[in-house]
Design an enzyme around this catalytic site. Sequence first.
Site, PDB file in Angstrom:
ATOM      1  N   ASP A   1       0.867  -1.069   0.247  1.00 50.44           N
ATOM      2  CA  ASP A   1       0.133  -0.092   0.592  1.00 50.44           C
ATOM      3  C   ASP A   1       0.548   1.691   0.411  1.00 50.44           C
ATOM      4  O   ASP A   1       0.769   2.180  -0.486  1.00 50.44           O
ATOM      5  CB  ASP A   1      -0.995  -0.240   0.802  1.00 50.44           C
TER       6      ASP A   1
ATOM      7  N   HIS B   1      -4.432  -3.158   6.776  1.00 54.59           N
ATOM      8  CA  HIS B   1      -4.265  -3.155   5.439  1.00 54.59           C
ATOM      9  C   HIS B   1      -5.716  -3.958   4.828  1.00 54.59           C
ATOM     10  O   HIS B   1      -6.420  -5.014   4.287  1.00 54.59           O
ATOM     11  CB  HIS B   1      -3.444  -4.973   4.927  1.00 54.59           C
TER      12      HIS B   1
HETATM   13  P1  NAX Z   1      -2.574 -18.192  -3.581  1.00 53.61           P
HETATM   14  O1  NAX Z   1      -3.672 -18.813  -3.713  1.00 53.61           O
HETATM   15  O2  NAX Z   1      -1.719 -18.061  -5.569  1.00 53.61           O
HETATM   16  O3  NAX Z   1      -0.818 -18.917  -2.874  1.00 53.61           O
HETATM   17  C1  NAX Z   1      -1.772 -19.579  -1.875  1.00 53.61           C
HETATM   18  C2  NAX Z   1      -1.016 -20.825  -1.174  1.00 53.61           C
HETATM   19  O4  NAX Z   1      -0.816 -20.755   0.125  1.00 53.61           O
HETATM   20  C3  NAX Z   1      -1.120 -21.545  -1.750  1.00 53.61           C
HETATM   21  O5  NAX Z   1       0.040 -22.669  -2.684  1.00 53.61           O
HETATM   22  C4  NAX Z   1      -2.295 -22.935  -0.990  1.00 53.61           C
HETATM   23  O6  NAX Z   1      -1.739 -23.999  -0.893  1.00 53.61           O
HETATM   24  C5  NAX Z   1      -0.163 -21.958  -0.018  1.00 53.61           C
HETATM   25  N1  NAX Z   1      -1.530 -22.878   1.348  1.00 53.61           N
HETATM   26  C6  NAX Z   1      -2.530 -22.452   1.842  1.00 53.61           C
HETATM   27  N2  NAX Z   1      -3.007 -22.968   3.252  1.00 53.61           N
HETATM   28  C7  NAX Z   1      -1.487 -23.306   4.051  1.00 53.61           C
HETATM   29  C8  NAX Z   1      -1.325 -23.551   5.145  1.00 53.61           C
HETATM   30  N3  NAX Z   1      -2.003 -23.798   5.838  1.00 53.61           N
HETATM   31  N4  NAX Z   1      -0.206 -23.621   4.786  1.00 53.61           N
HETATM   32  C9  NAX Z   1       0.797 -23.727   4.252  1.00 53.61           C
HETATM   33  N5  NAX Z   1       0.488 -23.164   3.054  1.00 53.61           N
HETATM   34  C10 NAX Z   1      -0.740 -22.569   2.779  1.00 53.61           C
HETATM   35  O7  NAX Z   1      -2.391 -16.644  -3.224  1.00 53.61           O
HETATM   36  P2  NAX Z   1      -1.506 -15.817  -3.486  1.00 53.61           P
HETATM   37  O8  NAX Z   1      -1.519 -14.655  -4.711  1.00 53.61           O
HETATM   38  O9  NAX Z   1       0.448 -16.080  -3.010  1.00 53.61           O
HETATM   39  O10 NAX Z   1      -1.590 -14.592  -2.336  1.00 53.61           O
HETATM   40  C11 NAX Z   1      -1.428 -15.483  -0.636  1.00 53.61           C
HETATM   41  C12 NAX Z   1      -1.949 -14.645   0.193  1.00 53.61           C
HETATM   42  O11 NAX Z   1      -0.899 -13.347  -0.085  1.00 53.61           O
HETATM   43  C13 NAX Z   1      -3.818 -13.975   0.134  1.00 53.61           C
HETATM   44  O12 NAX Z   1      -4.357 -14.371   1.543  1.00 53.61           O
HETATM   45  C14 NAX Z   1      -3.906 -12.601   0.016  1.00 53.61           C
HETATM   46  O13 NAX Z   1      -4.588 -12.073  -0.282  1.00 53.61           O
HETATM   47  C15 NAX Z   1      -2.191 -11.999   0.313  1.00 53.61           C
HETATM   48  N6  NAX Z   1      -1.918 -10.898  -0.299  1.00 53.61           N
HETATM   49  C16 NAX Z   1      -1.714 -10.232   0.942  1.00 53.61           C
HETATM   50  C17 NAX Z   1      -1.618  -8.477  -0.217  1.00 53.61           C
HETATM   51  C18 NAX Z   1      -0.990  -7.534   1.186  1.00 53.61           C
HETATM   52  O14 NAX Z   1      -0.098  -6.153   0.388  1.00 53.61           O
HETATM   53  N7  NAX Z   1      -1.215  -7.576   2.382  1.00 53.61           N
HETATM   54  C19 NAX Z   1      -1.321  -8.586  -1.049  1.00 53.61           C
HETATM   55  C20 NAX Z   1      -1.015  -9.467  -1.923  1.00 53.61           C
HETATM   56  C21 NAX Z   1      -2.370 -10.151  -2.071  1.00 53.61           C
HETATM   57  O15 NAX Z   1      -2.813 -10.134  -1.854  1.00 53.61           O
END
Ligand code: NAX
Length: 328
Positions: free
Chosen positions: A159, A187
């Site tokens: 952000d 956020h």
């Molecule tokens: P993806 O869905 O591409 O990847 C998430 C991965 O996490 C998957 O491979 C899944 O198998 C794995 N996973 C799920 N549960 C797990 C667990 N208990 N232990 C280990 N791995 C696990 O998501 P992606 O685009 O990489 O985003 C990840 C996270 O970042 C999401 O929650 C998203 O909302 C968040 N974000 C946060 C941002 C921020 O500024 N704070 C911005 C970007 C993003 O939106």
Amino acid sequence: TRTPVNVTVTGAAGQIGYALLFRIASGQLLGADVPVSLRLLEIPQGLKAAEGTAMELDDCAFPLLKGIDITDDPNKAFDGANVALLVGARPRTKGMERGDLLEANGGIFKPQGKAINDHAADDIKVLVVGNPANTNALIARAAAPDVPAGRFTAMTRLDHNRALTQLAQKTGAAVSDIKRLTIWGNHSATQYPDIFHAEIAGKNAAETVGDETWLAETFIPTVAKRGAAIIEARGASSAASAANAAIDHVHTWVNGTAEGDWTSMGVVSDGSYGVAEGLISSFPVTTKDGAYEIVQGLDINEFSRTRIDASVKELEEERDAVRALGLI
Ligand code: NAX
């Protein structure tokens, strides 16, 4: 030769993980002279894809990369961890209520917090990226009573970086000329990007812009809703920019903010600026020698006060909800 720094990345097979791991292994997280050992945590369904990413990491022959371990066991993933990037989370799916979302993420961040408590290195630094990031960090922190609370942080650097570029584009300044910008609060769409203390080439940014309508009706909503705009345009959520922000967050935490500047981090509140103690909220922070401090003594005008309070109220509601669920 230096001992490698153990960096744990959860959600390693996801899209942010894919954009993040190569940059960590190339030295951009901790420095070009710091060897790293990677621990990738995934759920069982994600392990094969994580192994594929590890093969590609091998194929880069990064001189700093001293090892890659892949596991679905948090106790192993966080064993001896010095830096933990908690990226994997449960996304909101259609028809899911906020309570369901918080509960599902509690099922992830509570055990991970406990594993960090029991197994991480004494100098552990945690960055929560997975949403809802501030409250997931709160859950992990509550499960780790033996780790100093300040080691749990949430990411608002994306952000912050988004706001820097919007302001640079509006004023024709270079991003590097902008200092002291702040993201306050959660956020989420209620976050407040504050330019009243920011400076552009030494001049006050709000005065330079001189247009409160632009601030209220264009700048703030553009920054706050940027994530949705990226999804709309790209058909997928921010990944490389989120990974970049995670790199920036940890790099700044470890290596320090520049003299006269600060950054934005979601950190545990000590009550500063009327933010309830214990909430993980974004503040202006300076960092030095691996520690951070909330910038003190800023005057908060009426425009800012209303918006900070609204975002903090949302954080309080999330905290109350996870408390009611027994997650903290
Ligand atoms: P993806 O869905 O591409 O990847 C998430 C991965 O996490 C998957 O491979 C899944 O198998 C794995 N996973 C799920 N549960 C797990 C667990 N208990 N232990 C280990 N791995 C696990 O998501 P992606 O685009 O990489 O985003 C990840 C996270 O970042 C999401 O929650 C998203 O909302 C968040 N974000 C946060 C941002 C921020 O500024 N704070 C911005 C970007 C993003 O939106």
